[in-house]
Write a protein that holds these residues in place. Structure first.
Motif, PDB file in Angstrom:
ATOM      1  N   ILE A  46       0.860  -1.186   0.000  1.00  0.00           N
ATOM      2  CA  ILE A  46       0.000   0.000   0.000  1.00  0.00           C
ATOM      3  C   ILE A  46       0.894   1.234   0.000  1.00  0.00           C
ATOM      4  CG2 ILE A  46      -1.739   1.293   1.284  1.00  0.00           C
ATOM      5  CD1 ILE A  46      -2.753  -1.345   2.403  1.00  0.00           C
ATOM      6  N   VAL A  47       0.705   2.093  -1.013  1.00  0.00           N
ATOM      7  CA  VAL A  47       1.554   3.277  -1.164  1.00  0.00           C
ATOM      8  C   VAL A  47       0.681   4.517  -1.317  1.00  0.00           C
ATOM      9  CG1 VAL A  47       3.429   1.948  -2.209  1.00  0.00           C
ATOM     10  CG2 VAL A  47       1.667   2.952  -3.687  1.00  0.00           C
ATOM     11  N   PRO A  48       1.211   5.703  -0.983  1.00  0.00           N
ATOM     12  CA  PRO A  48       0.440   6.949  -1.173  1.00  0.00           C
ATOM     13  C   PRO A  48       0.126   7.153  -2.660  1.00  0.00           C
ATOM     14  CG  PRO A  48       2.381   7.312   0.209  1.00  0.00           C
ATOM     15  CD  PRO A  48       2.532   5.957  -0.385  1.00  0.00           C
ATOM     16  N   TRP A  49      -1.030   7.775  -2.934  1.00  0.00           N
ATOM     17  CA  TRP A  49      -1.354   8.047  -4.333  1.00  0.00           C
ATOM     18  C   TRP A  49      -2.004   9.419  -4.472  1.00  0.00           C
ATOM     19  CZ3 TRP A  49       1.448   5.954  -7.623  1.00  0.00           C
ATOM     20  CH2 TRP A  49       1.162   6.066  -8.984  1.00  0.00           C
ATOM     21  N   LEU A  50      -3.329   9.497  -4.441  1.00  0.00           N
ATOM     22  CA  LEU A  50      -3.945  10.836  -4.475  1.00  0.00           C
ATOM     23  C   LEU A  50      -3.638  11.574  -3.177  1.00  0.00           C
ATOM     24  CD1 LEU A  50      -7.404  10.086  -6.152  1.00  0.00           C
ATOM     25  CD2 LEU A  50      -5.288  10.903  -7.211  1.00  0.00           C
ATOM     26  N   ALA A  51      -3.454  10.822  -2.126  1.00  0.00           N
ATOM     27  CA  ALA A  51      -2.897  11.388  -0.888  1.00  0.00           C
ATOM     28  C   ALA A  51      -1.390  11.168  -0.938  1.00  0.00           C
ATOM     29  CB  ALA A  51      -3.489  10.702   0.332  1.00  0.00           C
ATOM     30  N   GLU A  52      -0.629  12.245  -0.823  1.00  0.00           N
ATOM     31  CA  GLU A  52       0.830  12.107  -0.907  1.00  0.00           C
ATOM     32  C   GLU A  52       1.420  11.488   0.351  1.00  0.00           C
ATOM     33  OE1 GLU A  52       2.308  15.964  -1.711  1.00  0.00           O
ATOM     34  OE2 GLU A  52       1.804  16.813   0.252  1.00  0.00           O
ATOM     35  N   ARG A  53       0.643  11.507   1.440  1.00  0.00           N
ATOM     36  CA  ARG A  53       1.052  10.843   2.678  1.00  0.00           C
ATOM     37  C   ARG A  53      -0.148  10.768   3.610  1.00  0.00           C
ATOM     38  NH1 ARG A  53       2.470  14.858   6.713  1.00  0.00           N
ATOM     39  NH2 ARG A  53       2.354  16.946   5.789  1.00  0.00           N
ATOM     40  N   TRP A  54      -0.019   9.952   4.653  1.00  0.00           N
ATOM     41  CA  TRP A  54      -1.040   9.882   5.684  1.00  0.00           C
ATOM     42  C   TRP A  54      -0.357   9.726   7.035  1.00  0.00           C
ATOM     43  CZ3 TRP A  54      -0.193   5.607   2.461  1.00  0.00           C
ATOM     44  CH2 TRP A  54       0.263   4.443   3.093  1.00  0.00           C
ATOM     45  N   HIS A  55      -1.125   9.994   8.086  1.00  0.00           N
ATOM     46  CA  HIS A  55      -0.566   9.897   9.439  1.00  0.00           C
ATOM     47  C   HIS A  55      -1.633   9.366  10.392  1.00  0.00           C
ATOM     48  CE1 HIS A  55       1.551  10.839  13.161  1.00  0.00           C
ATOM     49  NE2 HIS A  55       0.455  11.463  13.572  1.00  0.00           N
ATOM     50  N   THR A  56      -1.230   8.464  11.280  1.00  0.00           N
ATOM     51  CA  THR A  56      -2.082   8.037  12.390  1.00  0.00           C
ATOM     52  C   THR A  56      -1.191   7.735  13.581  1.00  0.00           C
ATOM     53  OG1 THR A  56      -3.746   6.455  13.171  1.00  0.00           O
ATOM     54  CG2 THR A  56      -2.070   5.598  11.652  1.00  0.00           C
ATOM     55  N   ALA A  57      -1.649   8.149  14.743  1.00  0.00           N
ATOM     56  CA  ALA A  57      -0.884   7.891  15.968  1.00  0.00           C
ATOM     57  C   ALA A  57      -1.530   6.787  16.794  1.00  0.00           C
ATOM     58  CB  ALA A  57      -0.785   9.169  16.808  1.00  0.00           C
ATOM     59  N   ASP A  58      -2.788   6.452  16.465  1.00  0.00           N
ATOM     60  CA  ASP A  58      -3.530   5.509  17.312  1.00  0.00           C
ATOM     61  C   ASP A  58      -4.300   4.454  16.525  1.00  0.00           C
ATOM     62  OD1 ASP A  58      -5.436   7.086  16.129  1.00  0.00           O
ATOM     63  OD2 ASP A  58      -6.251   7.914  17.983  1.00  0.00           O
TER      64      ASP A  58
ATOM     65  N   LYS B  12      -6.754   4.843  14.787  1.00  0.00           N
ATOM     66  CA  LYS B  12      -8.182   5.180  14.790  1.00  0.00           C
ATOM     67  C   LYS B  12      -8.465   6.493  14.060  1.00  0.00           C
ATOM     68  CE  LYS B  12      -9.487   2.772  19.073  1.00  0.00           C
ATOM     69  NZ  LYS B  12     -10.067   2.924  20.432  1.00  0.00           N
ATOM     70  N   ASN B  13      -7.511   7.400  14.112  1.00  0.00           N
ATOM     71  CA  ASN B  13      -7.647   8.691  13.431  1.00  0.00           C
ATOM     72  C   ASN B  13      -6.586   8.775  12.337  1.00  0.00           C
ATOM     73  OD1 ASN B  13      -9.695  10.308  15.214  1.00  0.00           O
ATOM     74  ND2 ASN B  13      -8.288   9.335  16.657  1.00  0.00           N
ATOM     75  N   TYR B  14      -7.047   8.797  11.094  1.00  0.00           N
ATOM     76  CA  TYR B  14      -6.137   8.829   9.946  1.00  0.00           C
ATOM     77  C   TYR B  14      -6.284  10.166   9.226  1.00  0.00           C
ATOM     78  CZ  TYR B  14      -5.418   3.767  10.335  1.00  0.00           C
ATOM     79  OH  TYR B  14      -5.086   2.509  10.771  1.00  0.00           O
ATOM     80  N   THR B  15      -5.187  10.891   9.135  1.00  0.00           N
ATOM     81  CA  THR B  15      -5.196  12.162   8.410  1.00  0.00           C
ATOM     82  C   THR B  15      -4.472  11.976   7.081  1.00  0.00           C
ATOM     83  OG1 THR B  15      -5.249  13.469  10.441  1.00  0.00           O
ATOM     84  CG2 THR B  15      -4.505  14.582   8.442  1.00  0.00           C
ATOM     85  N   PHE B  16      -5.174  12.326   6.009  1.00  0.00           N
ATOM     86  CA  PHE B  16      -4.622  12.214   4.658  1.00  0.00           C
ATOM     87  C   PHE B  16      -4.291  13.607   4.130  1.00  0.00           C
ATOM     88  CE2 PHE B  16      -7.269   8.481   5.255  1.00  0.00           C
ATOM     89  CZ  PHE B  16      -6.477   7.459   4.760  1.00  0.00           C
ATOM     90  N   PHE B  17      -3.112  13.747   3.544  1.00  0.00           N
ATOM     91  CA  PHE B  17      -2.657  15.009   2.979  1.00  0.00           C
ATOM     92  C   PHE B  17      -2.651  14.858   1.455  1.00  0.00           C
ATOM     93  CE2 PHE B  17      -0.870  14.373   7.162  1.00  0.00           C
ATOM     94  CZ  PHE B  17      -1.119  15.585   7.806  1.00  0.00           C
ATOM     95  N   LEU B  18      -3.568  15.561   0.798  1.00  0.00           N
ATOM     96  CA  LEU B  18      -3.760  15.373  -0.638  1.00  0.00           C
ATOM     97  C   LEU B  18      -2.641  16.002  -1.459  1.00  0.00           C
ATOM     98  CD1 LEU B  18      -7.591  16.045  -1.098  1.00  0.00           C
ATOM     99  CD2 LEU B  18      -6.424  13.939  -0.438  1.00  0.00           C
ATOM    100  N   LYS B  19      -2.365  15.371  -2.562  1.00  0.00           N
ATOM    101  CA  LYS B  19      -1.442  15.900  -3.548  1.00  0.00           C
ATOM    102  C   LYS B  19      -2.028  17.190  -4.121  1.00  0.00           C
ATOM    103  CE  LYS B  19       1.376  13.232  -6.778  1.00  0.00           C
ATOM    104  NZ  LYS B  19       1.320  12.215  -7.845  1.00  0.00           N
ATOM    105  N   HIS B  20      -1.221  18.203  -4.300  1.00  0.00           N
ATOM    106  CA  HIS B  20      -1.696  19.449  -4.900  1.00  0.00           C
ATOM    107  C   HIS B  20      -1.697  19.313  -6.429  1.00  0.00           C
ATOM    108  CE1 HIS B  20      -1.432  22.389  -1.373  1.00  0.00           C
ATOM    109  NE2 HIS B  20      -1.140  21.198  -0.875  1.00  0.00           N
ATOM    110  N   GLY B  21      -2.658  19.935  -7.060  1.00  0.00           N
ATOM    111  CA  GLY B  21      -2.670  19.997  -8.518  1.00  0.00           C
ATOM    112  C   GLY B  21      -3.250  18.786  -9.226  1.00  0.00           C
ATOM    113  N   VAL B  22      -3.853  17.874  -8.477  1.00  0.00           N
ATOM    114  CA  VAL B  22      -4.510  16.719  -9.109  1.00  0.00           C
ATOM    115  C   VAL B  22      -5.849  17.175  -9.662  1.00  0.00           C
ATOM    116  CG1 VAL B  22      -5.486  14.424  -8.752  1.00  0.00           C
ATOM    117  CG2 VAL B  22      -3.379  15.083  -7.562  1.00  0.00           C
ATOM    118  N   ARG B  23      -6.086  16.921 -10.937  1.00  0.00           N
ATOM    119  CA  ARG B  23      -7.315  17.379 -11.574  1.00  0.00           C
ATOM    120  C   ARG B  23      -8.149  16.218 -12.100  1.00  0.00           C
ATOM    121  NH1 ARG B  23      -7.681  22.628 -11.809  1.00  0.00           N
ATOM    122  NH2 ARG B  23      -5.785  23.862 -11.475  1.00  0.00           N
ATOM    123  N   PHE B  24      -9.465  16.372 -11.939  1.00  0.00           N
ATOM    124  CA  PHE B  24     -10.389  15.444 -12.577  1.00  0.00           C
ATOM    125  C   PHE B  24     -10.342  15.651 -14.086  1.00  0.00           C
ATOM    126  CE2 PHE B  24     -12.599  15.961  -8.377  1.00  0.00           C
ATOM    127  CZ  PHE B  24     -12.460  14.639  -7.952  1.00  0.00           C
TER     128      PHE B  24
END
Length: 494
Positions: free
Chosen positions: A70-82, A84-96
């Motif tokens: 499992i690798v980052p894709w539309l989210a360039e990274r993610w973070h969880t400390a527990d 239970k709470n997952y924060t996703f940081f989206l790639k900038h400039g991705v267009r539909f």
């Protein structure tokens, strides 16, 4: 002046003026065995849909790569400390494909829609653990789970978790819009689907192909003829295994044989007599000679399987020998269950998938020897989906389940197997909230042993990755850790 004009005319006639030559178009024509029932990944579980759309037209926050990671894709990274709470940081400039930029609000919309029972998502269970979705800003989103879920990131990488703009929901079935390397240009029902390069793709240098045409050719012999005549460049899932040896000797082609997650099973309707009796289900399993099935239906290509968990899964345990062929034991179990003379039953198969018919013919012959008289009924794929998968109107059926990590299906009594075991459901529930790898592995071993004991289906074999292409095509995945034909890196060698 006359000499100069003459010189220019001569140069023009020879075509040697120093204008830069256009690069040759990178086009690919691919054969697939089955036309998708639709192109909406949020509405159908069909692997035929995933083969066209997943990773090519639509993508998810994270991705399962060719190595199964499992690798980052539309989210360039993610973070969880527990966990239970997952924060996703989206790639900038991705267009539909419609030109609008992907934002966190789009992610929330897509996940909320998957969770909504009214949308009838094919896999609502993948999102049951989600408690809240919080948009922090345009490129940051947090998903809060009700409790620990060991498969959360995997579920976010599955085909039903793709991203799309809310304004395109009504056209997903026929003209899906996503962020992928290709856009849907044309769908000619009964013949082809055409994808064209997305010039604004968010991964630099990809895709390498300009145009991909999917041709629907269900018959293996017709696919072989199309390949040899040059009408298609590649057969991705449709060349009969009997043709492999000759193609391997033909210098015009390259043959790719790899692993998949496609477990081919014969399902028994656990809610319909006589399959409500575990003794009958075990008898059917003992009545099947799996190595002979692989030999007869797949010409020896395929790995005998003993449970739902495939060899690409890290928790795979080889249970292929747990219930070996034993005709005498099968007859004894049938007699104990009240069927000393056997019984008659109907096996439904979809001829669009050639292996279901071939496998069914071998199984019918084997089961007849233990007293079970099998009538084979061939039905179209659309009918199979509505009658078998949706309504569970069947006795026996054969199909390959390509979805990875799909053991959850056996924990759902309403799934078309109609297998209902409180003990198994408890084991599965525990496995979903166990993040310790050793402890989770132990639960998976127990689940596999329980499945063997209850025999809700007959696990037959893993259908191999079997692709044939013209020489010079490069970038295809050898193994398929999930049902996707990622063509983003595929190109013709220069």
């Amino acid at each position: 002046m006359r000499r100069l004009v003459g010189l220019l005319l001569a140069v023009l006639a020879a075509g040697t003026l120093a204008f830069p030559a256009a690069a040759p178009a990178q086009n690919l024509v691919v054969q697939v065995a089955t036309e998708p029932p639709g192109l909406d990944l949020t509405a159908t579980p069909a692997s035929a849909t995933a083969a066209v759309v997943f990773y090519n037209v639509q993508e998810a926050l994270v991705k399962v790569d060719r190595h199964g990671k499992i690798v980052p894709w539309l989210a360039e990274r993610w973070h969880t400390a527990d966990n239970k709470n997952y924060t996703f940081f989206l790639k900038h400039g991705v267009r539909f494909h419609n030109g609008r930029e992907l934002k966190a609000a789009d992610v929330k919309f897509a996940i909320d829609r998957a969770m909504n029972p009214e949308t009838k998502h094919p896999y609502p269970g993948y999102y049951e653990a989600i408690g809240d979705i919080i948009v922090k800003d345009d490129y940051t989103i947090t998903v809060t789970l009700k409790g620990t879920n060991a498969n959360f990131l995997l579920n976010m990488a599955r085909q039903g978790s793709v991203m799309y703009p809310r304004e395109a929901v009504d056209t997903l079935k026929s003209e899906p819009i996503g962020t992928g390397p290709y856009k849907v240009a044309e769908w000619v029902r009964g013949d082809r689907i055409v994808l064209v390069k997305n010039p604004d793709y968010h991964v630099k240098g990809l895709p390498k192909l300009d145009r991909v045409t999917y041709r629907f050719i269900p018959d293996p012999n017709a696919a072989l003829a199309a390949l040899k005549s040059g009408d298609i460049d590649a057969a991705m899932f449709g060349i009969g295994p009997e043709h492999v040896p000759d193609l391997q000797k033909d210098g015009r082609f390259q043959v790719i044989i790899g692993e998949t997650t496609n477990d081919v099973i014969m399902s028994m309707n656990n809610s319909r007599k006589p399959y409500t009796d575990v003794r009958v289900r075990r008898a059917i399993t003992y009545g099947v000679n799996k190595p002979e099935v692989v030999k007869g239906a797949m010409f020896g290509l395929g790995r005998v399987l003993g449970t739902n968990v495939d060899p690409l899964n890290p928790y795979f345990v080889d249970m292929s020998g747990a219930m070996p062929h034993d005709a005498a034991r099968a007859k004894k179990l049938l007699a104990e269950a009240g069927y000393p003379n056997g019984f008659e039953t109907v096996l439904k198969v979809a001829p669009q998938y050639y292996y279901t018919v071939r496998t069914g013919e071998v199984l019918a012959d084997q089961l007849q020897k233990v007293g079970v008289k099998v009538k084979i009924e061939q039905i179209e794929w659309g009918q199979w989906l509505s009658r078998v998968w949706k309504d569970a109107d069947y006795d026996l059926t054969i199909i390959g389940h390509a979805e990875a990590w799909d053991i959850a299906n056996y924990a759902k009594p309403t799934y078309y197997y109609r297998y209902d075991s409180a003990e198994f459901q408890k084991l599965f529930k525990d496995s979903e909230v166990t993040v310790d790898d050793k402890a989770r592995r132990e639960l998976y071993v127990k689940m596999q042993k329980k499945l063997v004991e209850d025999a809700p289906v007959v696990w037959l074999y893993i259908h191999p990755r079997l692709a044939v292409t013209k020489k010079g095509l490069q970038g295809l995945w050898k193994d398929l850790p999930l049902p996707a034909f990622d063509l983003s890196e595929v190109s013709w060698a220069k």
